[in-house]
Design a protein around this motif. Structure first.
Motif, mmCIF file in Angstrom:
data_model
loop_
_atom_site.group_PDB
_atom_site.id
_atom_site.type_symbol
_atom_site.label_atom_id
_atom_site.label_comp_id
_atom_site.label_asym_id
_atom_site.label_seq_id
_atom_site.Cartn_x
_atom_site.Cartn_y
_atom_site.Cartn_z
ATOM 1 N N LYS A 1 68.540 -20.229 -76.504
ATOM 2 C CA LYS A 1 69.234 -18.948 -76.683
ATOM 3 C C LYS A 1 68.569 -18.129 -77.787
ATOM 4 O O LYS A 1 68.396 -16.915 -77.645
ATOM 5 C CB LYS A 1 70.703 -19.185 -77.034
ATOM 6 C CG LYS A 1 71.549 -19.616 -75.875
ATOM 7 C CD LYS A 1 72.995 -19.837 -76.313
ATOM 8 C CE LYS A 1 73.816 -20.450 -75.209
ATOM 9 N NZ LYS A 1 75.189 -20.729 -75.649
ATOM 10 N N LEU A 2 68.199 -18.780 -78.898
ATOM 11 C CA LEU A 2 67.528 -18.075 -79.987
ATOM 12 C C LEU A 2 66.179 -17.526 -79.541
ATOM 13 O O LEU A 2 65.819 -16.396 -79.868
ATOM 14 C CB LEU A 2 67.343 -19.005 -81.188
ATOM 15 C CG LEU A 2 68.597 -19.361 -81.982
ATOM 16 C CD1 LEU A 2 68.274 -20.410 -83.028
ATOM 17 C CD2 LEU A 2 69.170 -18.122 -82.635
ATOM 18 N N LYS A 3 65.427 -18.311 -78.784
ATOM 19 C CA LYS A 3 64.134 -17.864 -78.289
ATOM 20 C C LYS A 3 64.290 -16.695 -77.333
ATOM 21 O O LYS A 3 63.520 -15.735 -77.366
ATOM 22 C CB LYS A 3 63.392 -19.016 -77.601
ATOM 23 C CG LYS A 3 62.825 -20.028 -78.568
ATOM 24 C CD LYS A 3 62.054 -21.097 -77.823
ATOM 25 C CE LYS A 3 61.435 -22.115 -78.754
ATOM 26 N NZ LYS A 3 60.711 -23.163 -78.017
ATOM 27 N N ASP B 1 70.921 -24.230 -77.818
ATOM 28 C CA ASP B 1 70.978 -23.245 -78.892
ATOM 29 C C ASP B 1 69.588 -22.682 -79.187
ATOM 30 O O ASP B 1 69.424 -21.470 -79.399
ATOM 31 C CB ASP B 1 71.565 -23.849 -80.169
ATOM 32 C CG ASP B 1 73.045 -24.158 -80.060
ATOM 33 O OD1 ASP B 1 73.695 -23.667 -79.109
ATOM 34 O OD2 ASP B 1 73.559 -24.900 -80.932
#
Length: 83
Positions: A74-76, A71
């Motif tokens: 994915k955010l990065k 997760d």
């Protein structure tokens, strides 16, 4: 004791309070920690007695860690694409 994974791995607040789980351990695998701690107390913390329950709990913790890292990546990646 044979390990039985509950359908929901998070214990309710009442269950966690009754089992006297510290706040730091009331995570997504807390429902597995309650029977592990019970087994540990019943067997006077003999390491080999609760191996199966411990392995199930540790596997849950590992899977949760991997999920959180995916997760985060994915955010990065999304943040890098925005820039």
């Amino acid at each position: 004791m044979s390990p039985v994974a509950p359908a929901n791995l998070t214990a309710s607040q009442e269950e966690a309070k009754a089992a006297r789980l510290p706040l730091g351990y009331r995570d997504g695998c807390s429902a597995l920690l309650i029977p592990l701690n019970k087994c540990r107390r019943q067997t006077n913390y003999m390491q080999w007695e609760c191996e199966d329950l411990r392995h199930v709990y540790e596997k849950c913790q590992y899977d949760d860690y991997i999920r959180r890292m995916k997760d985060l990546s994915k955010l990065k990646r999304a943040a890098a694409e925005e820039e």
